[in-house]
Design an enzyme around this catalytic site. Sequence first.
Site, PDB file in Angstrom:
ATOM      1  N   GLU A   1      -3.667   7.052   8.532  1.00 31.87           N
ATOM      2  CA  GLU A   1      -3.934   7.981   7.537  1.00 31.87           C
ATOM      3  C   GLU A   1      -4.822   8.980   8.609  1.00 31.87           C
ATOM      4  O   GLU A   1      -5.778   8.405   9.508  1.00 31.87           O
ATOM      5  CB  GLU A   1      -4.837   6.570   7.020  1.00 31.87           C
TER       6      GLU A   1
ATOM      7  N   HIS B   1     -15.785  -3.611   7.667  1.00 32.28           N
ATOM      8  CA  HIS B   1     -15.080  -3.448   7.111  1.00 32.28           C
ATOM      9  C   HIS B   1     -14.868  -4.590   5.473  1.00 32.28           C
ATOM     10  O   HIS B   1     -13.952  -4.888   5.076  1.00 32.28           O
ATOM     11  CB  HIS B   1     -13.374  -3.477   7.352  1.00 32.28           C
TER      12      HIS B   1
ATOM     13  N   ARG C   1      -7.531  -7.562  -9.530  1.00 31.19           N
ATOM     14  CA  ARG C   1      -8.178  -8.811 -10.104  1.00 31.19           C
ATOM     15  C   ARG C   1      -9.687  -8.275 -10.159  1.00 31.19           C
ATOM     16  O   ARG C   1     -10.167  -7.032 -10.293  1.00 31.19           O
ATOM     17  CB  ARG C   1      -7.589  -9.719  -8.755  1.00 31.19           C
TER      18      ARG C   1
ATOM     19  N   LYS D   1       0.692  -1.230  -0.193  1.00 28.04           N
ATOM     20  CA  LYS D   1      -0.299   0.077  -0.615  1.00 28.04           C
ATOM     21  C   LYS D   1       0.762   1.349   0.271  1.00 28.04           C
ATOM     22  O   LYS D   1       0.660   2.137  -0.737  1.00 28.04           O
ATOM     23  CB  LYS D   1      -1.005  -0.606   1.325  1.00 28.04           C
TER      24      LYS D   1
END
Lengths: 501, 165
Positions: A201, A236, A295, A116
Amino acid sequence: MFKKVLIANRGEIAVRIIRACRELGIATVAVYSEVDRNALHVRYADEAYSIGPAPSRESYLRIDKILDVARKTESDAIHPGYGFLAEREEFAAACEEAGIAYIGPKPSAIAAMGDKAVARATVTKAGVPVVPGTEAEGSLRDEEIIAIAPQIGFPVLIKATAGGGGKGMREVIRPEDLSGALAAARREAEAAFGDGNVYLEKLVTGARHIEFQILADTHGNVIHLGERECSLQRRHQKVLEESPSPFVDPHPELRARMGEVACKAAAAVDYVNAGTIEFLVDKEQSFYFLEMNTRLQVEHPVTEAVTGVDIVKEQIRIARGRKLRYTQEDVSLNGWAVECRINAEDPYNNFLPSTGQIKSTILPTGPGVRVDTGVYAGFEVSPYYDSLISKLICWGEGRGEAILRMRRALEEYRIVGVKTTIPFHQTIMNSHRFIAGHFDTRFIEERFEMDEDRELRPEIAAILATLVAHRESQMAAQIVQRGERDTSNWKWVGRYERMHR
Amino acid sequence: MKYATTLNDKTYIIEINDDRHIVVDGVEYAIDFASLAGQSLYSLLLDNESYESFVEEREEAWQVLLRGVLYEVRVADEREERLRKASGGLAVSGGEFSLKAPMPGLVVAVPVAEGQTVVKGDNLIILESMKMQNELKAPRDGTVSRVRVKAGDSVEHNQVLATMA
């Protein structure tokens, strides 16, 4: 075109890919673990090979065994589906080395988007906005993270560098909780991914999770197929998706801008094949790059329903080196589509997984309804793989019709034998906030109850329970009387036949 | 046969005398009641109104899933109802509780030890199944009397994992 494709997956997505191959006239090879001998993908494929015991790491994650089957069967290409090996750089590379086409992006693109921190640094360079955070700094120590946090501004989110699926993720509202949360997140990340690195973040509040489907060919063309609204999540994990997004749809200029940025992000890593760019969008329509899924996505059917593009067939054509059959101008969104993920989980008991044999099932059909499933009556839902057993997709002229159709289809759907999340989706379809499109990523966890806004029929429920209780007590009385035949069935048949001669 | 059926603190007196009729609090309805698919799924025509529902017995109560809503219903026949009244309706809240595995899986962690006191809602066992970690919680306050598994154990459906006194 390819002559034979191996599908390195199981369940509904393996069935979905087999269907695309069938339509293109391509032979299919299934691989399966010991418990999946009777799975639908094994029954539908032209050839099927056992690749080991039930646990994924001994079967569906065994690159060596899958490539052995591919060589033995002389397959031209491998489709990884989603999950399992779908985002493993080494798998794509191993296919390439074996001279077998990988239906997906290049290993380098998987690697760039898989880490990431690297992903965010790469797209930032290409001018794509990202959520403010420490991603570009690499792996920081706790003291460094704590020092930077005030510049980002609380609340913040701790995320695992190697992460996914919510593991290693922690929200921190107050600065004094940061150091404890960091330790917990590192522990979880270490256990889940073998990599305890985390980054910080900014937590976007009231955020929506909106993603863009992109297609890129080997000739440098990149287009997007519009957005999907994926804000409805639990722990999530997405539970329900729709296309278009009720938030983006009234603003065509926002869609155009986000789509353009999505294509730019894909181009930044020389992306080829189908992929998805995920964004967080706040109330002011500011959007930030979250990550790229390199994907096919679980929720791809909603995009197929509104664009008319068969994404899996397009993936196969792209892998063969063909040019995209569409330009951006050809793509328009027609109507509205909603997808409910039907999981083998008990929504009334904290979503505990439910395993066992599916005794019977009735699929919803009729106008505008699509079901992608890997199970059938008689199939055993095992505890080894994820709990998604079916996806129900409904299309309508508008969002209203799509929702009403989904309500109708959920009501028709019967799965006997395991608990499913069908009642949970029925409750969502009746929720005023959902119908009005007023929801963000916190909706299910914070503002949703299983029993809100429902028409209640307690008297009917009381009658039903009493009738069943009555029936059971009658049956219990009869079981005592039911004797076995005092002689063997063979003898009995002989006597019966003599008697009727 | 007469039943006292309770749901959300309201009790219905329901009489079933033959296969075709039912009397609910003195009102008679024509019924046609059939089991579908062998188990748990039923079809009811109540004065020709059509209902389909999942009905299952769970821990002394009937769970009725009807049109996307789950109801918990208690059904007692007259004799049971009389016995219950005679005993003064004493609810038994003590006794031993055995935590059983709700599905097959792998024990990830056992956050409690034998002899430890726990309050309702505390995690007793963390069980992984279908790639999810499931927290199995204490249903009431008490003491952990026995822990029968450890982290790393594979367990079968309904296997006893721990007991509480």
